[in-house]
Design a protein around this motif. Structure first.
Motif, PDB file in Angstrom:
ATOM      1  N   ILE A  51      65.565  -0.987  63.293  1.00 32.62           N
ATOM      2  CA  ILE A  51      65.209  -1.348  61.920  1.00 32.62           C
ATOM      3  C   ILE A  51      63.702  -1.192  61.707  1.00 32.62           C
ATOM      4  O   ILE A  51      63.248  -0.612  60.702  1.00 32.62           O
ATOM      5  CB  ILE A  51      65.638  -2.794  61.600  1.00 32.62           C
ATOM      6  CG1 ILE A  51      67.151  -2.955  61.750  1.00 32.62           C
ATOM      7  CG2 ILE A  51      65.190  -3.177  60.190  1.00 32.62           C
ATOM      8  CD1 ILE A  51      67.950  -2.135  60.780  1.00 32.62           C
ATOM      9  N   ALA A  52      62.914  -1.697  62.662  1.00 34.31           N
ATOM     10  CA  ALA A  52      61.458  -1.557  62.559  1.00 34.31           C
ATOM     11  C   ALA A  52      61.050  -0.093  62.609  1.00 34.31           C
ATOM     12  O   ALA A  52      60.092   0.323  61.947  1.00 34.31           O
ATOM     13  CB  ALA A  52      60.773  -2.343  63.674  1.00 34.31           C
ATOM     14  N   ALA A  53      61.772   0.708  63.400  1.00 38.99           N
ATOM     15  CA  ALA A  53      61.461   2.135  63.479  1.00 38.99           C
ATOM     16  C   ALA A  53      61.745   2.821  62.147  1.00 38.99           C
ATOM     17  O   ALA A  53      60.955   3.659  61.686  1.00 38.99           O
ATOM     18  CB  ALA A  53      62.281   2.780  64.595  1.00 38.99           C
ATOM     19  N   MET A  54      62.872   2.476  61.511  1.00 38.02           N
ATOM     20  CA  MET A  54      63.232   3.115  60.244  1.00 38.02           C
ATOM     21  C   MET A  54      62.245   2.734  59.150  1.00 38.02           C
ATOM     22  O   MET A  54      61.807   3.587  58.378  1.00 38.02           O
ATOM     23  CB  MET A  54      64.651   2.722  59.840  1.00 38.02           C
ATOM     24  CG  MET A  54      65.135   3.401  58.562  1.00 38.02           C
ATOM     25  SD  MET A  54      66.911   3.247  58.299  1.00 38.02           S
ATOM     26  CE  MET A  54      67.063   1.473  58.075  1.00 38.02           C
ATOM     27  N   PHE A  55      61.883   1.456  59.081  1.00 37.96           N
ATOM     28  CA  PHE A  55      60.932   1.007  58.062  1.00 37.96           C
ATOM     29  C   PHE A  55      59.524   0.964  58.641  1.00 37.96           C
ATOM     30  O   PHE A  55      58.838  -0.056  58.595  1.00 37.96           O
ATOM     31  CB  PHE A  55      61.356  -0.353  57.506  1.00 37.96           C
ATOM     32  CG  PHE A  55      62.657  -0.317  56.760  1.00 37.96           C
ATOM     33  CD1 PHE A  55      62.747   0.303  55.516  1.00 37.96           C
ATOM     34  CD2 PHE A  55      63.799  -0.867  57.308  1.00 37.96           C
ATOM     35  CE1 PHE A  55      63.949   0.350  54.827  1.00 37.96           C
ATOM     36  CE2 PHE A  55      65.005  -0.822  56.627  1.00 37.96           C
ATOM     37  CZ  PHE A  55      65.088  -0.214  55.389  1.00 37.96           C
ATOM     38  N   ASN A  56      59.114   2.084  59.197  1.00 34.84           N
ATOM     39  CA  ASN A  56      57.777   2.192  59.779  1.00 34.84           C
ATOM     40  C   ASN A  56      56.717   2.201  58.686  1.00 34.84           C
ATOM     41  O   ASN A  56      57.026   2.269  57.492  1.00 34.84           O
ATOM     42  CB  ASN A  56      57.683   3.452  60.639  1.00 34.84           C
ATOM     43  CG  ASN A  56      58.015   4.703  59.848  1.00 34.84           C
ATOM     44  OD1 ASN A  56      57.196   5.223  59.118  1.00 34.84           O
ATOM     45  ND2 ASN A  56      59.261   5.187  59.978  1.00 34.84           N
ATOM     46  N   ASP A  57      55.466   2.159  59.091  1.00 35.61           N
ATOM     47  CA  ASP A  57      54.366   2.039  58.123  1.00 35.61           C
ATOM     48  C   ASP A  57      54.261   3.242  57.190  1.00 35.61           C
ATOM     49  O   ASP A  57      53.719   3.131  56.083  1.00 35.61           O
ATOM     50  CB  ASP A  57      53.034   1.849  58.862  1.00 35.61           C
ATOM     51  CG  ASP A  57      52.957   0.518  59.587  1.00 35.61           C
ATOM     52  OD1 ASP A  57      53.716  -0.397  59.213  1.00 35.61           O
ATOM     53  OD2 ASP A  57      52.148   0.392  60.532  1.00 35.61           O
ATOM     54  N   ALA A  58      54.774   4.393  57.616  1.00 38.70           N
ATOM     55  CA  ALA A  58      54.603   5.616  56.819  1.00 38.70           C
ATOM     56  C   ALA A  58      55.771   5.908  55.902  1.00 38.70           C
ATOM     57  O   ALA A  58      55.660   6.769  55.023  1.00 38.70           O
ATOM     58  CB  ALA A  58      54.377   6.814  57.746  1.00 38.70           C
ATOM     59  N   TRP A  59      56.898   5.218  56.070  1.00 38.34           N
ATOM     60  CA  TRP A  59      58.117   5.661  55.377  1.00 38.34           C
ATOM     61  C   TRP A  59      57.984   5.565  53.861  1.00 38.34           C
ATOM     62  O   TRP A  59      58.417   6.466  53.141  1.00 38.34           O
ATOM     63  CB  TRP A  59      59.345   4.882  55.861  1.00 38.34           C
ATOM     64  CG  TRP A  59      59.569   3.570  55.162  1.00 38.34           C
ATOM     65  CD1 TRP A  59      59.087   2.356  55.545  1.00 38.34           C
ATOM     66  CD2 TRP A  59      60.296   3.348  53.954  1.00 38.34           C
ATOM     67  NE1 TRP A  59      59.475   1.387  54.644  1.00 38.34           N
ATOM     68  CE2 TRP A  59      60.215   1.965  53.663  1.00 38.34           C
ATOM     69  CE3 TRP A  59      61.007   4.175  53.086  1.00 38.34           C
ATOM     70  CZ2 TRP A  59      60.820   1.406  52.539  1.00 38.34           C
ATOM     71  CZ3 TRP A  59      61.606   3.612  51.960  1.00 38.34           C
ATOM     72  CH2 TRP A  59      61.520   2.248  51.701  1.00 38.34           C
ATOM     73  N   PHE A  60      57.376   4.480  53.361  1.00 43.78           N
ATOM     74  CA  PHE A  60      57.325   4.309  51.907  1.00 43.78           C
ATOM     75  C   PHE A  60      56.455   5.370  51.250  1.00 43.78           C
ATOM     76  O   PHE A  60      56.863   6.005  50.266  1.00 43.78           O
ATOM     77  CB  PHE A  60      56.809   2.922  51.538  1.00 43.78           C
ATOM     78  CG  PHE A  60      56.633   2.729  50.061  1.00 43.78           C
ATOM     79  CD1 PHE A  60      57.739   2.532  49.243  1.00 43.78           C
ATOM     80  CD2 PHE A  60      55.378   2.782  49.471  1.00 43.78           C
ATOM     81  CE1 PHE A  60      57.591   2.383  47.869  1.00 43.78           C
ATOM     82  CE2 PHE A  60      55.215   2.628  48.103  1.00 43.78           C
ATOM     83  CZ  PHE A  60      56.327   2.429  47.300  1.00 43.78           C
ATOM     84  N   SER A  61      55.248   5.573  51.767  1.00 46.22           N
ATOM     85  CA  SER A  61      54.338   6.543  51.138  1.00 46.22           C
ATOM     86  C   SER A  61      54.901   7.957  51.222  1.00 46.22           C
ATOM     87  O   SER A  61      54.828   8.719  50.252  1.00 46.22           O
ATOM     88  CB  SER A  61      52.950   6.479  51.794  1.00 46.22           C
ATOM     89  OG  SER A  61      53.018   6.774  53.179  1.00 46.22           O
ATOM     90  N   GLN A  62      55.509   8.321  52.368  1.00 47.38           N
ATOM     91  CA  GLN A  62      56.074   9.663  52.494  1.00 47.38           C
ATOM     92  C   GLN A  62      57.302   9.845  51.609  1.00 47.38           C
ATOM     93  O   GLN A  62      57.464  10.883  50.953  1.00 47.38           O
ATOM     94  CB  GLN A  62      56.447   9.946  53.955  1.00 47.38           C
ATOM     95  CG  GLN A  62      55.297  10.456  54.791  1.00 47.38           C
ATOM     96  CD  GLN A  62      55.751  11.099  56.091  1.00 47.38           C
ATOM     97  OE1 GLN A  62      55.130  10.892  57.127  1.00 47.38           O
ATOM     98  NE2 GLN A  62      56.804  11.885  56.066  1.00 47.38           N
ATOM     99  N   ALA A  63      58.180   8.836  51.593  1.00 45.25           N
ATOM    100  CA  ALA A  63      59.398   8.952  50.789  1.00 45.25           C
ATOM    101  C   ALA A  63      59.071   9.015  49.308  1.00 45.25           C
ATOM    102  O   ALA A  63      59.656   9.813  48.564  1.00 45.25           O
ATOM    103  CB  ALA A  63      60.332   7.782  51.093  1.00 45.25           C
ATOM    104  N   LEU A  64      58.138   8.177  48.861  1.00 48.83           N
ATOM    105  CA  LEU A  64      57.741   8.188  47.449  1.00 48.83           C
ATOM    106  C   LEU A  64      57.163   9.542  47.058  1.00 48.83           C
ATOM    107  O   LEU A  64      57.550  10.129  46.030  1.00 48.83           O
ATOM    108  CB  LEU A  64      56.726   7.076  47.190  1.00 48.83           C
ATOM    109  CG  LEU A  64      56.176   6.977  45.761  1.00 48.83           C
ATOM    110  CD1 LEU A  64      57.280   6.584  44.791  1.00 48.83           C
ATOM    111  CD2 LEU A  64      55.020   5.971  45.692  1.00 48.83           C
ATOM    112  N   HIS A  65      56.247  10.038  47.877  1.00 50.68           N
ATOM    113  CA  HIS A  65      55.592  11.316  47.569  1.00 50.68           C
ATOM    114  C   HIS A  65      56.603  12.458  47.574  1.00 50.68           C
ATOM    115  O   HIS A  65      56.565  13.338  46.699  1.00 50.68           O
ATOM    116  CB  HIS A  65      54.500  11.577  48.607  1.00 50.68           C
ATOM    117  CG  HIS A  65      53.510  12.619  48.185  1.00 50.68           C
ATOM    118  ND1 HIS A  65      52.802  12.564  47.009  1.00 50.68           N
ATOM    119  CD2 HIS A  65      53.109  13.774  48.796  1.00 50.68           C
ATOM    120  CE1 HIS A  65      52.010  13.615  46.909  1.00 50.68           C
ATOM    121  NE2 HIS A  65      52.190  14.369  47.979  1.00 50.68           N
TER     122      HIS A  65
END
Length: 436
Positions: free
Chosen positions: A168-182
């Motif tokens: 779960i922590a791996a999936m919601f890593n620090d980069a996922w939101f910014s990359q997914a949004l962009h």
């Protein structure tokens, strides 16, 4: 071509084709859902015809996206076995969930394509919405897996071993939101402008004017809104990169020396030997502000990064400049379109506005390809940032170059077939729907 370069080239080729297919496949269902909704509310047959036409495009890209995505999945294991041996148990969850989303999308698409006049009309519309939502979720989940490679979390790396794994922590890593949004906004912008460009060309050719005018408006609104939002998501991504991947930021900006009040570079040719950028426009302090929100902030340069850990500067810089330049151009076209909608209605009848959209047809996807080049090349030499080098993950199997040549031929053939099928669909619009 050595095997390492061939393996990287094959992944780049596969991803380069798949990203186009998947972007269109996950965005066009939303266009389809809007036109279907307008048909249900107005009962105008032209909107049903648009929905039918777009649904055929969705089916084509769903099939090609499924094939190219499956190839990518196999390539991860075949070309990068050491990477998958260690990374698979850590970041496998988003891939598993993506498979679930894919099956839901396939079922919903089947319901939609064969549900006309068989289901309740609003349930039928809802199945089209599910196609779009599940496709978008698939894209987000795959990007989350890629983001993990840029910001590996969810495990402890001790003495060369991967311990205490938390998927779960791996999936919601620090980069996922910014990359997914962009990525999601980029997909809407690229697909919106591509679809709008095709319909604007048909309008200029005076073919099925009502059909193409209404189609153009739906696609253009999606594309232009996304293009205006894109710089905001880009700013979020840039700030993350500045904080967590300073080597990538330095390569993106060809920033050779660590300094305060760093200048933003526009254009230019990186001179690696002399550690400078020739012919560039420099805006003092702006890079510091964009990276850290402070005009006087220090920005790490390549001089503070060991040479063996530096990404290829020229490729990363040029790709970043292409992405940003196209993004600004699409935003300018979008603002002109908004002015036309709100203030200058007569512009909507002018050829020059339609011609701008025609010229912009491929630009969004060129920007998407450039953005992924920045993401992947800018992370080098790491396949897992700071943990595993790309060269250490490649398969020892010989003859990868021949595989690269074979897959190149397959993907080029696939793209030609897809282009032919889409061309035939567009040319058959008047015949299929008996439009003037």
């Amino acid at each position: 071509m050595d095997d390492f370069l061939a393996a990287r080239s094959q992944m780049a080729l596969s991803l380069g084709f798949h990203i186009i297919f998947s972007c269109i496949g996950m965005v066009m269902p939303f266009f389809m859902a809007v036109s279907h909704y307008l048909y249900l509310k107005t009962n105008k047959i032209v909107y049903r015809n648009i929905t039918n036409a777009w649904s055929k495009g969705v089916a084509i890209f769903f099939a090609t996206g499924a094939v190219s995505g499956t190839v990518l999945s196999f390539e991860l294991g075949l070309l990068w076995p050491k990477f998958m041996l260690h990374a698979g148990p850590i970041f496998g969850m988003p891939f598993s969930l993506e498979g679930t989303a894919f099956f839901i999308e396939a079922i919903a698409l089947g319901f939609f394509l064969y549900g006309w006049d068989r289901f309740n009309k609003w349930f039928h519309w809802f199945t089209g919405v599910v196609v779009g939502v599940s496709g978008l979720l698939s894209g987000i989940l795959v990007v989350a897996a890629n983001a993990w490679m840029n910001s590996p979390t969810g495990f402890d790396y001790i003495d060369g071993k991967y311990l205490n794994i938390d998927p779960i922590a791996a999936m919601f890593n620090d980069a996922w939101f910014s990359q997914a949004l962009h990525m999601c906004i980029a997909a809407f912008a690229a697909t919106g402008f591509a679809v709008a460009g095709v319909h604007s060309l048909m309008i200029l050719k005076k073919q099925s004017i009502d059909f193409h005018t209404k189609s153009f408006k739906i696609a253009a609104i999606f594309g232009t809104i996304a293009a205006v939002l894109q710089p905001l998501s880009g700013d979020i991504s840039a700030k993350f990169v500045a904080k967590n991947q300073p080597a990538k930021l330095a390569a993106m900006e060809a920033h050779f020396e660590t300094e305060k009040s760093a200048s933003l570079i526009i254009g230019g040719i990186p001179n690696i030997e002399e550690k400078k950028v020739d012919y560039a426009i420099k805006i003092p302090g702006v890079l510091s502000f964009m990276a850290h929100g402070d005009f006087n902030a220090k920005v790490t340069g390549l001089n503070d990064i060991p040479k063996e850990n530096q990404p290829p500067v020229a490729i990363t810089h040029y790709a970043f400049q292409i992405m940003v330049g196209i993004g600004m151009l699409l935003m300018a076209i979008s603002l002109a379109y908004f002015i036309a909608l709100w203030k200058k209605k007569n512009w909507l009848q002018q050829k020059w506005l339609l011609q701008l959209f025609v010229l912009a047809t491929p630009l969004g996807f060129i920007a998407v390809e450039a953005g992924w080049t920045v993401t992947e090349v800018g992370r080098q030499p790491w396949i897992i940032k700071g943990i595993m080098r790309t060269a250490d993950a490649v398969t020892p199997m010989p003859g990868i170059a021949y595989s690269f040549y074979l897959f190149s031929a397959v993907y080029v053939s696939l793209s030609i077939i897809v282009a032919f099928m889409l061309y035939r669909q567009i040319k058959m619009v008047p015949k299929l729907y008996d439009l003037p």
